[in-house]
Structures are given as C-alpha cells and as structure tokens.
Design an enzyme around this catalytic site. Structure first.
Site, PDB file in Angstrom:
ATOM      1  N   ASN A  18       0.831  -1.207   0.000  1.00  0.00           N
ATOM      2  CA  ASN A  18       0.000   0.000   0.000  1.00  0.00           C
ATOM      3  C   ASN A  18       0.856   1.243   0.000  1.00  0.00           C
ATOM      4  OD1 ASN A  18      -2.374  -1.525   0.263  1.00  0.00           O
ATOM      5  ND2 ASN A  18      -2.373  -1.356   2.498  1.00  0.00           N
ATOM      6  N   ASP A  20       0.469   4.551   2.189  1.00  0.00           N
ATOM      7  CA  ASP A  20      -0.300   5.073   3.322  1.00  0.00           C
ATOM      8  C   ASP A  20      -0.436   6.594   3.216  1.00  0.00           C
ATOM      9  OD1 ASP A  20      -0.315   2.495   4.255  1.00  0.00           O
ATOM     10  OD2 ASP A  20       1.240   2.830   5.768  1.00  0.00           O
ATOM     11  N   GLU A 147      -4.393  -8.907   4.578  1.00  0.00           N
ATOM     12  CA  GLU A 147      -4.784  -7.841   3.654  1.00  0.00           C
ATOM     13  C   GLU A 147      -4.793  -8.330   2.207  1.00  0.00           C
ATOM     14  OE1 GLU A 147      -3.525  -3.767   6.028  1.00  0.00           O
ATOM     15  OE2 GLU A 147      -2.118  -4.592   4.575  1.00  0.00           O
ATOM     16  N   ASP A 255       3.586   6.758  16.908  1.00  0.00           N
ATOM     17  CA  ASP A 255       2.401   6.057  16.418  1.00  0.00           C
ATOM     18  C   ASP A 255       2.700   4.566  16.338  1.00  0.00           C
ATOM     19  OD1 ASP A 255       3.020   5.059  13.665  1.00  0.00           O
ATOM     20  OD2 ASP A 255       3.243   7.170  13.189  1.00  0.00           O
ATOM     21  N   ALA A 259       3.790  -1.305  14.101  1.00  0.00           N
ATOM     22  CA  ALA A 259       4.407  -2.011  15.227  1.00  0.00           C
ATOM     23  C   ALA A 259       4.231  -3.523  15.108  1.00  0.00           C
ATOM     24  CB  ALA A 259       3.817  -1.508  16.541  1.00  0.00           C
ATOM     25  N   GLY A 260       3.029  -3.964  14.741  1.00  0.00           N
ATOM     26  CA  GLY A 260       2.778  -5.398  14.614  1.00  0.00           C
ATOM     27  C   GLY A 260       3.582  -6.025  13.491  1.00  0.00           C
ATOM     28  N   ASP A 261       3.748  -5.309  12.389  1.00  0.00           N
ATOM     29  CA  ASP A 261       4.520  -5.825  11.266  1.00  0.00           C
ATOM     30  C   ASP A 261       5.997  -5.947  11.632  1.00  0.00           C
ATOM     31  OD1 ASP A 261       2.144  -5.706   9.756  1.00  0.00           O
ATOM     32  OD2 ASP A 261       2.531  -3.603   9.274  1.00  0.00           O
TER      33      ASP A 261
END
Length: 314
Positions: A18, A20, A147, A255, A259-261
């Site tokens: 993507n 962003d 996704e 932000d 973070a999860g990635d």
C-alpha cells in the site's frame, strides 16, 4: 545480540503493498465528526511490504511477493522497495487496478484508525501463492497477514505445511468469522493483538493472566505457538514447552501503525538464528517498540543496530 542472518534458511513474505496517506491530529474522529489534521504525509505501507522492509533492515535476505497497480502510487511503491534492497522479481504490476491505499488517522497518543482500499492486493491470487512456495524449502519461514484474499492465504498455508515450511500469521485485520481449528493446526505461530485475540477466542486480554488464557486456548485449538500482543502492556506467549511474559520496553511512542509488522519481522529474524522462544519474542517486542518511535508504516521499521542497542540497554 546480532541480527545478522546466520542460517541458509530463508524468509518469504506474501502480502499487501500500500501507499499510506497518514493524517495526524490531536484526537481521533467520532462517527459524524470532522477533525482538522495537524499534518498529512505519504508513507510506504501494506502489512506485507512493512514486514519485508523490516526484515531487510534487520539484515535478513527476504523474498517478497505482492502486487501493485500500474499507477503513480505503484511507481512510488516499487521505487521504495528497490531503495530498501528488496527484489522486484516477485512483484506483479496489474494495469486494471489501482495500487492499494491506506487512509490512516493518528492521534496525539499514537493510537490509530485505518481504512484500507485493497486495489491490486485483491488480485494477489493462489497462483502467486504457489509460485512463492516453490522457491522455499523445509525449515524456511513464510510470513502472512490478512490484507490479501483469504483463499490465497489458505492455499499458501496448505502448501507450506506439505513442504514443512513454518508459517507465521498476523491475523490482521481481525477476521470477523474467526479462524477454523483446521487452519490453526497448520500455523506455526499466530500473533494477534488485543482486538484480534478477542475476535479469535472471545477473550479480551487486558492482563497477563487473560492473555495467557487466550494463548493457551489457541494452542489447544491447534496452533503450535500463540503470542498475544498487549501493546504498551507487553507480550504473552505460549509454546509447546514454555510460556511467559515479556514486559514492555520503555520508549517514547509516536504512532503504532507498523508495530505489529515490525514485531513479526523481528520474531522471524530471531528464529532464523535459532534463538530460543523467549529471546525471539523479546527481540520481536523490541522491534515493535522501536517502530512506535517513528512516524509512518514501513518508514518506522528499525535497523539491526537500533534493535541491538535497545536490547542491551533494557
């Protein structure tokens, strides 16, 4: 600790790409409310691209497969991947669709709301899954997210199991229908956050105890290792031989978009070095924490030296 790759095994990422569009404001809008953004910027994103870029910054040779549209956003995404030393050999350009876009709102506390328009990501198909699996060998790792079309992930997981390739799944966005026990039995590691954990187990993990209860439930349903991320409250994990808690790292958050990635990239990088599970989860948590200190998606991925420094100091 060194994040240098010390194994002939490989890591592959199959997932979204993507661009962003990120708006920062003092608070997040309520339904029907208009908020004036303090600033807006563009950033490379998509959970697949975020993971791939995070792995490269951790000095892992990653094979990334994804799709973009034949548009200016696609040009931007491909240039970013090249800049990050990621091969475009498995990146397809689809002229009939736009490149995936994510509209991200971030408040002053670093919390976010994300709306994704899948675009070309919706055409990342089962043929592509079969192509990437053909390049992997037993013991390799495959990172997946949600996704891309569910059928593509399911096919990738099915083929990975047949070749003894270890799947690490970030179940985000949270699947409203949950994940079947049959599919969980094929997954090596699953890494839900609080929202995704509640969706998968019915348990909202607000404490270490509830997080471990949820992780144990996921293991009972078939997944080998369950890691429940509690955001700023730390991480709980449960595996075949051990379970535990990793306290949060002390950082100043901007932000939490990627973070999860970055967490999953850190996890894979550590496991590739045969790190024990507690060490691998701690490395992952450090990567996730550092990602919150920078703005944006893939732009926030930490470098190996930054991770080593944080692990040494805390």
């Amino acid at each position: 600790m060194s994040c240098l790759q010390k194994s002939h095994r490989r890591v592959a990422v199959l997932g979204s790409i993507n661009i962003d569009i990120i708006a920062k404001s003092s608070s997040l809008p309520h339904p029907g409310e208009t908020i004036i953004a303090e600033n807006v910027f563009f950033s490379p994103g998509g959970k697949g691209a975020n993971q791939a870029i995070a792995l490269r910054r951790l000095e892992i040779d990653v094979m990334f497969s994804g799709t973009t549209g034949d548009d200016s956003f696609g040009d931007m995404a491909r240039k970013i991947l090249i800049k990050e030393n990621i091969s475009l050999d498995h990146i397809k350009t689809l002229p009939s669709l736009h490149t995936g876009l994510a509209l991200i709102s971030i408040d002053s506390h670093g919390e976010n709301m994300i709306t994704v328009s899948s675009g070309a990501n919706s055409e990342l198909d089962e043929v592509t899954a079969r192509e990437i699996i053909r390049h992997l060998n037993p013991g390799d790792f495959l990172l997946l997210q949600r996704e891309i079309p569910p059928a593509t992930n399911i096919e990738a997981i099915r083929l990975a199991v047949e070749k003894d390739i270890r799947v690490i799944l970030d179940p985000a966005p949270a699947p409203p229908e949950g994940i079947s026990d049959d599919l969980l039995r094929k997954i090596f590691i699953i890494t839900p956050n609080e929202t995704e954990t509640e969706c998968l187990t019915g348990i909202r993990p607000h404490t270490q105890e509830t997080a471990l209860t949820a992780a144990r439930q996921l293991r009972e349903r078939g997944v080998s290792i369950a890691i429940v991320k509690l955001g700023a409250a730390g991480v709980c994990y449960a595996g075949p031989d051990e379970e535990g808690f990793i306290p949060p790292f002390r950082v100043t958050s901007t932000d939490s978009v990627a973070a999860g990635d970055c967490f999953n990239a850190g996890l894979a990088s550590a496991l590739l070095r045969d790190a024990p599970l507690p060490e691998a989860v701690r490395t992952a948590a450090a990567c996730g924490a550092l990602a919150t200190t920078k703005k944006g998606g893939a732009d926030s991925a930490p470098y190996a030296q930054e991770v080593s420094k944080l692990l040494r100091e805390q």
